[in-house]
Scaffold this active site. Structure first.
Site, PDB file in Angstrom:
ATOM      1  N   CYS A 149       0.856  -0.941   0.162  1.00  0.00           N
ATOM      2  CA  CYS A 149      -0.473   0.337   0.258  1.00  0.00           C
ATOM      3  C   CYS A 149       1.055   0.953   0.159  1.00  0.00           C
ATOM      4  CB  CYS A 149      -0.806   0.034   0.883  1.00  0.00           C
ATOM      5  SG  CYS A 149      -1.644   1.610   0.972  1.00  0.00           S
ATOM      6  N   CYS A 186      -0.760   4.180   2.467  1.00  0.00           N
ATOM      7  CA  CYS A 186      -0.578   4.259   4.042  1.00  0.00           C
ATOM      8  C   CYS A 186      -0.186   2.965   4.428  1.00  0.00           C
ATOM      9  CB  CYS A 186      -1.678   4.318   4.628  1.00  0.00           C
ATOM     10  SG  CYS A 186      -3.505   4.392   3.842  1.00  0.00           S
ATOM     11  N   SER A 187      -1.033   2.162   5.035  1.00  0.00           N
ATOM     12  CA  SER A 187      -0.398   0.885   4.373  1.00  0.00           C
ATOM     13  C   SER A 187      -1.816  -0.597   5.683  1.00  0.00           C
ATOM     14  CB  SER A 187       0.359   0.605   5.801  1.00  0.00           C
ATOM     15  OG  SER A 187      -0.204   0.466   6.954  1.00  0.00           O
ATOM     16  N   CYS A 188      -2.797   0.013   4.140  1.00  0.00           N
ATOM     17  CA  CYS A 188      -3.672  -0.711   4.013  1.00  0.00           C
ATOM     18  C   CYS A 188      -3.553  -2.666   4.073  1.00  0.00           C
ATOM     19  CB  CYS A 188      -4.456  -0.805   2.567  1.00  0.00           C
ATOM     20  SG  CYS A 188      -5.062   0.756   2.401  1.00  0.00           S
TER      21      CYS A 188
END
Lengths: 204, 118
Positions: A104, A107-109
């Site tokens: 991701c 962000c950091s899905c």
């Protein structure tokens, strides 16, 4: 960190979290026991094990695999692992000629419901940036050298769509039970930064 | 921007095995659990949350945060404070008062004993 007296000290960050939590508890919006249960679930119970069982089932059951590739959310739900995040999931199948990696970049899905909490490196900017620009270089740093003819596909998650990689079933696993197969499915193999463990290669 | 970023090899705590720490400190896990609980209760959607978190991360990067993963939950907490304020769940004023109360409680508690609000 040093204390100048023998009394307790909370960092500003700890104070913020404690304050927020206790206000929410006072307002009846949050139950401390429920918070603990969530932490416990994501830290210990979910881990990547739910995802490993999904992969092991797909390796052993062609009908399930077909379902998984067509409608990952429904197939995963059918095993009793529901996503509390309310997002769609897509399963990407690795083959001898295609290797998938998920990232991701914004962000950091991350598909928490099946993979547990994301590792620190997944959340780091260098991984997010470089996995898109130089996936082969990043994979090499993870110890995965892909032949030049293997196509690398990088999948950038969004808030609405999460990816899970379906790694290739290792050779020499004919006759393995689902339980035994699940042991070979590492978290990183479902992110795409390594292959499933090879039972014949010993520990490495 | 990308030119100055370290490679994955330069990350000091890069976990390469199954047991890499997912939360570095307990408060990170608490902040995570609070967010999930509020989301599950319908106070905000997950895309709404993701958007706010991404905005905090982008702002931090613009402010010079190298963003190596270790500050991730600080951005998370900021986003959480922002979303509860904008949804009128917890106001910034309430937070200031409560923080002061916890701070006083901590200082009044002998080291090693649980800190409680009175």
């Amino acid at each position: 960190m040093t204390n100048h007296d023998d009394h307790s000290h909370l960092s500003d960050t700890e104070l913020r979290v404690r304050s927020l939590e206790s206000l929410l508890v006072d307002k009846g919006l949050v139950d401390p026991a429920a918070l603990d249960a969530i932490v416990d679930r994501y830290e210990n119970k979910v881990g990547p094990r739910n995802g490993a069982r999904v992969v092991a089932r797909a390796w052993s059951d062609p009908a399930f695999k077909k379902h998984l590739l067509e409608d990952a959310s429904a197939a995963i739900d059918s095993l009793g692992y529901t996503s509390t995040q309310g997002v769609d999931m897509l399963v990407l199948e690795n083959t001898p000629s295609v290797h998938n990696v998920t990232v991701c970049s914004l962000c950091s899905c991350y598909p928490w419901a099946v993979l547990g909490l994301p590792p620190a490196w997944y959340k780091s900017f260098p991984y997010r940036a470089r996995a898109v620009k130089d996936p082969r270089g990043v994979l090499r740093e993870f110890g995965l050298e892909l032949a030049p003819e293997v196509e690398v596909r990088v999948w950038d998650s969004t808030a609405e769509l999460r990816y899970i990689v379906l790694p290739e079933r290792p050779e020499g696993t004919e006759g393995f039970t689902e339980e035994e197969l699940a042991e070979l499915v590492t978290r990183n193999s479902m992110i795409g930064t390594e292959k499933a463990a090879n039972p014949n290669a010993g520990d490495s | 921007m990308a030119a100055n970023t370290p490679t994955i090899d330069e990350l000091p705590s890069l976990p390469r095995d199954e047991d890499g720490p997912v939360f570095r400190e307990p408060w990170e896990a608490q902040a995570f659990a609070i967010t999930l609980t509020l989301h599950e209760q319908g106070h905000f959607t997950w895309p709404e949350w993701a958007e706010r978190l991404a905005a905090e991360i982008t702002a931090a990067q613009a402010g010079g945060d190298p963003d190596l993963g270790d500050t991730y939950y600080l951005h998370w907490l900021k986003a959480l404070e922002g979303i509860v304020a904008s949804k009128d769940i917890v106001s910034p004023d309430e937070m200031v008062d409560r923080k002061a109360a916890w701070d006083r409680a901590a200082h009044a508690t002998p080291h090693g004993e649980p800190i409680v609000l009175r």
